[in-house]
Design an enzyme around this catalytic site. Structure first.
Site, PDB file in Angstrom:
ATOM      1  N   ASN A  64      18.513  37.524  60.231  1.00 20.24           N
ATOM      2  CA  ASN A  64      17.108  37.356  59.856  1.00 20.24           C
ATOM      3  C   ASN A  64      16.294  36.786  61.022  1.00 20.24           C
ATOM      4  OD1 ASN A  64      14.817  37.408  58.241  1.00 20.24           O
ATOM      5  ND2 ASN A  64      15.206  35.394  57.349  1.00 20.24           N
TER       6      ASN A  64
ATOM      7  N   GLU B 134      19.151  42.797  61.048  1.00 21.80           N
ATOM      8  CA  GLU B 134      17.808  42.228  60.936  1.00 21.80           C
ATOM      9  C   GLU B 134      17.518  41.329  62.140  1.00 21.80           C
ATOM     10  OE1 GLU B 134      14.812  40.719  57.384  1.00 21.80           O
ATOM     11  OE2 GLU B 134      16.975  40.559  57.079  1.00 21.80           O
TER      12      GLU B 134
ATOM     13  N   ASP C 170      24.448  45.035  56.357  1.00 17.04           N
ATOM     14  CA  ASP C 170      23.750  44.614  55.150  1.00 17.04           C
ATOM     15  C   ASP C 170      23.429  45.875  54.352  1.00 17.04           C
ATOM     16  OD1 ASP C 170      21.985  43.768  53.208  1.00 17.04           O
ATOM     17  OD2 ASP C 170      20.945  42.360  54.519  1.00 17.04           O
TER      18      ASP C 170
ATOM     19  N   ASN D 196      22.349  46.004  51.214  1.00 22.76           N
ATOM     20  CA  ASN D 196      21.218  45.801  50.297  1.00 22.76           C
ATOM     21  C   ASN D 196      21.500  46.355  48.907  1.00 22.76           C
ATOM     22  OD1 ASN D 196      18.820  44.289  50.803  1.00 22.76           O
ATOM     23  ND2 ASN D 196      18.357  45.621  52.540  1.00 22.76           N
TER      24      ASN D 196
END
Length: 224
Positions: A9, A38, A154, A156
């Protein structure tokens, strides 16, 4: 071989919290390959402290559309990567979001992926579904070539009720990330010949959560 995956992130934000930098952090981890998602890195942000890590080669997939969005990067020990490419090379719109880095390590091909979030539905959910299908086609083609394939990152998607907090919430199936069609796709992907290594090591165990949604007041969670 040790491979690590982490949604950071924001890579630059993480680096600022590492007093000795990425090099020392990677040394402590002791991994052969470190995959980050990310990263929120664009081409102009690729400074030496991110790209010149002693003992590692760095491979970045960057978002071409806007700053501070998406992006993945793969760090591999020097000498173990035969080839690397950014994106799947099929749909430009998908590749431009910087969501996939493919590295060939001889005995296997690794896909470091940051799958899209379906948001509140509509176009982004369609985009996510199309992206998932392209990933599956790409992996199926590699398998037809008798390549060993590792997919990480990731996704999701929470696959089963074991992977989500408050699974008894009557509205939980309305959230992207736990929609029936998303879970069905992930089931199909695994059934096509892939192994969920986390569930192989932790069969039937709940309570493994790594992310809490701020949008929903943290009333549900996707694992891994």
């Amino acid at each position: 071989m040790k491979i690590v995956s982490w949604n950071v992130n924001g890579l630059r934000a993480i680096v600022k919290k590492l007093p000795s930098g990425l090099g020392a952090f990677f040394k402590d981890i002791g991994a052969d390959i470190i995959c980050l998602q990310e990263s929120k890195i664009t081409e102009k942000m690729l400074t030496d402290d991110l790209t010149q890590i002693p003992g590692y080669e760095a491979f970045f997939a960057t978002c071409k559309m806007k700053q501070g969005y998406s992006g993945v990067c793969t760090y591999a020990r020097e000498g173990i990567t035969l080839d690397a490419k950014e994106g799947l090379g099929v749909v430009k719109e998908m590749d431009d979001e910087g969501r996939v880095m493919v590295t060939d390590h001889g005995t296997f091909v690794l896909l470091n992926i940051y799958f899209p979030n379906g948001g509140r539905g509509g176009d982004r959910l369609t985009f996510k579904s199309d992206f998932q299908d392209e990933v599956q086609k790409y992996c199926s083609e590699l398998r037809r070539q008798d390549r060993h394939v590792i997919v990480l990152g990731d996704v999701n998607i929470a696959h089963t009720e074991l992977d989500i907090y408050n699974s008894d919430d009557p509205d939980i199936n309305e959230h992207s990330g736990f929609l029936p069609e998303e879970r069905k796709w992930l089931s199909g992907f695994l059934e096509s010949g892939f192994v969920d290594t986390f569930r192989e090591r932790h069969p039937g165990e709940g309570g493994h959560y790594t992310w809490w949604s701020p949008r929903s007041g943290a009333n549900y969670s996707l694992s891994r």
